[in-house]
Design a protein around this motif. Sequence first.
Motif, PDB file in Angstrom:
ATOM      1  N   ASP A  50     -20.374  33.260  63.068  1.00 52.79           N
ATOM      2  CA  ASP A  50     -19.349  33.631  64.041  1.00 52.79           C
ATOM      3  C   ASP A  50     -17.985  33.047  63.684  1.00 52.79           C
ATOM      4  N   PHE A  51     -17.976  31.787  63.293  1.00 48.86           N
ATOM      5  CA  PHE A  51     -16.702  31.098  63.069  1.00 48.86           C
ATOM      6  C   PHE A  51     -15.930  31.710  61.904  1.00 48.86           C
ATOM      7  N   VAL A  52     -16.602  31.863  60.758  1.00 48.20           N
ATOM      8  CA  VAL A  52     -15.874  32.378  59.595  1.00 48.20           C
ATOM      9  C   VAL A  52     -15.462  33.829  59.812  1.00 48.20           C
ATOM     10  N   TRP A  53     -16.339  34.644  60.380  1.00 52.23           N
ATOM     11  CA  TRP A  53     -16.029  36.055  60.640  1.00 52.23           C
ATOM     12  C   TRP A  53     -14.809  36.176  61.544  1.00 52.23           C
ATOM     13  N   ASN A  54     -14.820  35.469  62.658  1.00 52.94           N
ATOM     14  CA  ASN A  54     -13.723  35.564  63.620  1.00 52.94           C
ATOM     15  C   ASN A  54     -12.419  35.022  63.046  1.00 52.94           C
ATOM     16  N   ASP A  55     -12.491  33.877  62.376  1.00 48.90           N
ATOM     17  CA  ASP A  55     -11.283  33.280  61.795  1.00 48.90           C
ATOM     18  C   ASP A  55     -10.663  34.221  60.765  1.00 48.90           C
ATOM     19  N   TRP A  56     -11.480  34.735  59.883  1.00 47.93           N
ATOM     20  CA  TRP A  56     -10.963  35.570  58.795  1.00 47.93           C
ATOM     21  C   TRP A  56     -10.422  36.901  59.298  1.00 47.93           C
ATOM     22  N   TYR A  57     -11.145  37.563  60.188  1.00 45.85           N
ATOM     23  CA  TYR A  57     -10.664  38.859  60.667  1.00 45.85           C
ATOM     24  C   TYR A  57      -9.396  38.722  61.500  1.00 45.85           C
ATOM     25  N   LEU A  58      -9.273  37.627  62.225  1.00 46.11           N
ATOM     26  CA  LEU A  58      -8.054  37.401  62.999  1.00 46.11           C
ATOM     27  C   LEU A  58      -6.840  37.329  62.075  1.00 46.11           C
ATOM     28  N   THR A 111     -16.077  39.870  52.401  1.00 48.23           N
ATOM     29  CA  THR A 111     -17.105  40.692  51.759  1.00 48.23           C
ATOM     30  C   THR A 111     -17.997  39.873  50.843  1.00 48.23           C
ATOM     31  N   ASP A 112     -17.476  38.840  50.198  1.00 43.97           N
ATOM     32  CA  ASP A 112     -18.318  38.028  49.319  1.00 43.97           C
ATOM     33  C   ASP A 112     -19.277  37.142  50.100  1.00 43.97           C
ATOM     34  N   THR A 113     -18.973  36.911  51.357  1.00 42.86           N
ATOM     35  CA  THR A 113     -19.855  36.117  52.212  1.00 42.86           C
ATOM     36  C   THR A 113     -20.939  36.976  52.861  1.00 42.86           C
ATOM     37  N   PHE A 114     -20.598  38.218  53.221  1.00 41.40           N
ATOM     38  CA  PHE A 114     -21.537  39.049  53.982  1.00 41.40           C
ATOM     39  C   PHE A 114     -22.032  40.290  53.241  1.00 41.40           C
ATOM     40  N   GLY A 115     -21.256  40.830  52.308  1.00 37.30           N
ATOM     41  CA  GLY A 115     -21.618  42.072  51.639  1.00 37.30           C
ATOM     42  C   GLY A 115     -20.802  43.223  52.167  1.00 37.30           C
ATOM     43  N   ASP A 116     -21.457  44.295  52.611  1.00 35.89           N
ATOM     44  CA  ASP A 116     -20.771  45.440  53.223  1.00 35.89           C
ATOM     45  C   ASP A 116     -20.229  45.005  54.588  1.00 35.89           C
ATOM     46  N   VAL A 117     -18.948  45.251  54.823  1.00 39.92           N
ATOM     47  CA  VAL A 117     -18.307  44.818  56.071  1.00 39.92           C
ATOM     48  C   VAL A 117     -17.269  45.855  56.498  1.00 39.92           C
ATOM     49  N   PRO A 118     -16.842  45.821  57.769  1.00 39.51           N
ATOM     50  CA  PRO A 118     -15.739  46.693  58.180  1.00 39.51           C
ATOM     51  C   PRO A 118     -14.491  46.396  57.358  1.00 39.51           C
ATOM     52  N   TYR A 164     -25.044  38.638  59.456  1.00 40.11           N
ATOM     53  CA  TYR A 164     -23.944  39.164  60.249  1.00 40.11           C
ATOM     54  C   TYR A 164     -23.923  38.432  61.593  1.00 40.11           C
ATOM     55  N   PRO A 165     -22.755  38.213  62.179  1.00 44.57           N
ATOM     56  CA  PRO A 165     -22.666  37.518  63.471  1.00 44.57           C
ATOM     57  C   PRO A 165     -23.452  38.249  64.560  1.00 44.57           C
ATOM     58  N   THR A 166     -23.946  37.491  65.524  1.00 41.34           N
ATOM     59  CA  THR A 166     -24.744  38.068  66.604  1.00 41.34           C
ATOM     60  C   THR A 166     -23.951  39.082  67.418  1.00 41.34           C
ATOM     61  N   ALA A 167     -22.654  38.831  67.647  1.00 40.06           N
ATOM     62  CA  ALA A 167     -21.837  39.766  68.422  1.00 40.06           C
ATOM     63  C   ALA A 167     -21.712  41.099  67.699  1.00 40.06           C
ATOM     64  N   VAL A 168     -21.596  41.053  66.387  1.00 43.77           N
ATOM     65  CA  VAL A 168     -21.492  42.282  65.601  1.00 43.77           C
ATOM     66  C   VAL A 168     -22.797  43.063  65.688  1.00 43.77           C
ATOM     67  N   GLN A 169     -23.908  42.342  65.641  1.00 44.40           N
ATOM     68  CA  GLN A 169     -25.212  42.998  65.712  1.00 44.40           C
ATOM     69  C   GLN A 169     -25.396  43.765  67.020  1.00 44.40           C
ATOM     70  N   SER A 170     -24.841  43.245  68.099  1.00 45.68           N
ATOM     71  CA  SER A 170     -25.045  43.884  69.406  1.00 45.68           C
ATOM     72  C   SER A 170     -23.934  44.858  69.776  1.00 45.68           C
ATOM     73  N   ARG A 229     -28.487  50.169  54.205  1.00 46.13           N
ATOM     74  CA  ARG A 229     -27.907  50.403  52.883  1.00 46.13           C
ATOM     75  C   ARG A 229     -28.073  49.180  51.975  1.00 46.13           C
ATOM     76  N   MET A 230     -27.880  47.993  52.527  1.00 46.81           N
ATOM     77  CA  MET A 230     -27.955  46.773  51.716  1.00 46.81           C
ATOM     78  C   MET A 230     -29.385  46.334  51.452  1.00 46.81           C
ATOM     79  N   GLY A 231     -30.284  46.593  52.400  1.00 48.77           N
ATOM     80  CA  GLY A 231     -31.680  46.199  52.239  1.00 48.77           C
ATOM     81  C   GLY A 231     -32.217  45.433  53.419  1.00 48.77           C
ATOM     82  N   ALA A 232     -31.510  44.413  53.847  1.00 50.03           N
ATOM     83  CA  ALA A 232     -31.926  43.605  54.997  1.00 50.03           C
ATOM     84  C   ALA A 232     -30.794  42.654  55.362  1.00 50.03           C
ATOM     85  N   ASP A 233     -30.768  42.282  56.638  1.00 49.31           N
ATOM     86  CA  ASP A 233     -29.791  41.283  57.079  1.00 49.31           C
ATOM     87  C   ASP A 233     -30.472  39.922  57.053  1.00 49.31           C
ATOM     88  N   ASP A 234     -30.632  39.396  55.850  1.00 57.98           N
ATOM     89  CA  ASP A 234     -31.258  38.089  55.704  1.00 57.98           C
ATOM     90  C   ASP A 234     -30.528  37.285  54.641  1.00 57.98           C
TER      91      ASP A 234
END
Length: 504
Positions: A91-99, A141-148, A471-477, A489-494
């Motif tokens: 959550d922290f890195v996703w939110n900080d970076w996208y902001l 993208t290097d932290t998560f893979g496919d992203v918005p 992926y962050p829990t908020a994004v998942q929901s 597409r990627m295979g799994a969120d693990d």
Amino acid sequence: MSKLYKSILFFGLVIFTTLISCSKNYQELNENPNGVAIAAPERLLNPSLYAMVSANILRNYSINNDLMQVTVPLSDNVEIHRYILRPSISDFVWNDWYLEKTNFLDMYTIAAQNSTSKTTAARPYMAIANIMDVWVSSLITDTFGDVPYSQANKGKTESIFTPAFDKQEDIYKDMFRKLEEANTLLTGLATAQLFTETQRSLDALYGTATTSDVELQRWRKFGNSLYLRLLLRASAKADLMIDGKTAAQKMAEIVANPTAYPIFLNNSESAILRLTGATYPLRSPFVGYRDNDFTGIGGLGEFFINTLSENADPRLPIWAGKVDNAYVGMQSGYSDGNVPPRGSQLLATLRLEPLLGNIMNYAELQFVLAEAALKGYIPGLPKTYYNLGVQAAIEHWSLTMPANYLTSPNIVWEGAATQPQQMELIMTQKYFATFFTDFEQWYDYRRTGYPTLTIGPGVSNDRILPTRLYYPTAVQSLNRANYLEAVSRMGADDLKTKVWWAKP
């Protein structure tokens, strides 16, 4: 009664008229006469740059360092070193970076809109915004893979609140396009397009350069050095094409054309947001920590301490403290209930160290070039680049490289060694050159498998060092349909799914 009625009627009309008048002028009355409707692009740079660097330092400290055996926690409750990373960590890195990505995109848009203005240096700010956008996008993208990406950050402008996830390959192609554009925009600027002294004062990264043309040339060098970092990261994907060239061929073009694609030439040109300790404006993100809070997070890992000790590395005394007059490392990945004795810890002086604001330095670039030369992507001897990198990484910390250091055991470049042995040399030294630099150590390990780390007995994840974050829990929901499509597409969120550039 008649007189009273007339009075009431009169005051009622006055109140009604006042209300109508307020309604008509409500918007005008609530505008701040001292404010501006749209921020100038230069006003967006420093706050976002500082926020990015601060967030990266903190996440390096709490996530990367445990994953990459820089530090080892002194508590069973901290489990990252055992490869246990929960979705909430993301959550922290996703939110900080996208902001901050939003701010860099806004910076580009505002500068582009002002491209015909005689008072605004539009081209430089478009270029700088592109470089900053690529930097933060690469981290995401290097932290998560496919992203918005293509639909990201468009909630306000286009009411897109559930953006699609772009393929990482497509994200990389667009990042390369933006870096090409940045290089072009910063080429051959006229005097009228250079920064004013006020604008230069708002550039905390390179604004202290001697002149505005030197300042912008350093931004250009940063952009192209970042270009090489990312080209190398994608270089195993032979089907990736940039203007008809593979990533390796594009690296060769950049290195062969220093006038068209200038890159870092020395430590002074490195991209470092030099923090100002406990004082404003660029306070260390650790300013609220006590010394014991900073050092007490754990000890330093065996790989980190032992490698520096065996190499008689001059950085060791300024990074680590001693235990009973000796440097002692701790086992990473220890099993539950077997916390080892406290070993050497980070020195408290690092808490306010200006160099922790490193984004990309000259030494890292030399190790990028050493690997590229070793693999035949660019001409030149890998030994030359490697030796320059070793020296620059030490001098980066205002230290002098010891005499004969480059011929000492574990450091000397052996031309007869195998490529894996030479990669081990390069990546080990690069590991230390990127000390406290966001997740660069982790990205490099995931891409190359170097430096060789000893996996502890208590690790999870099938003993595989995590290859991405959940992926962050908020994004998942909240963006579930697009999330599920990306996961499919990627295979799994693990933590074992490889991102595009790491797949065979």
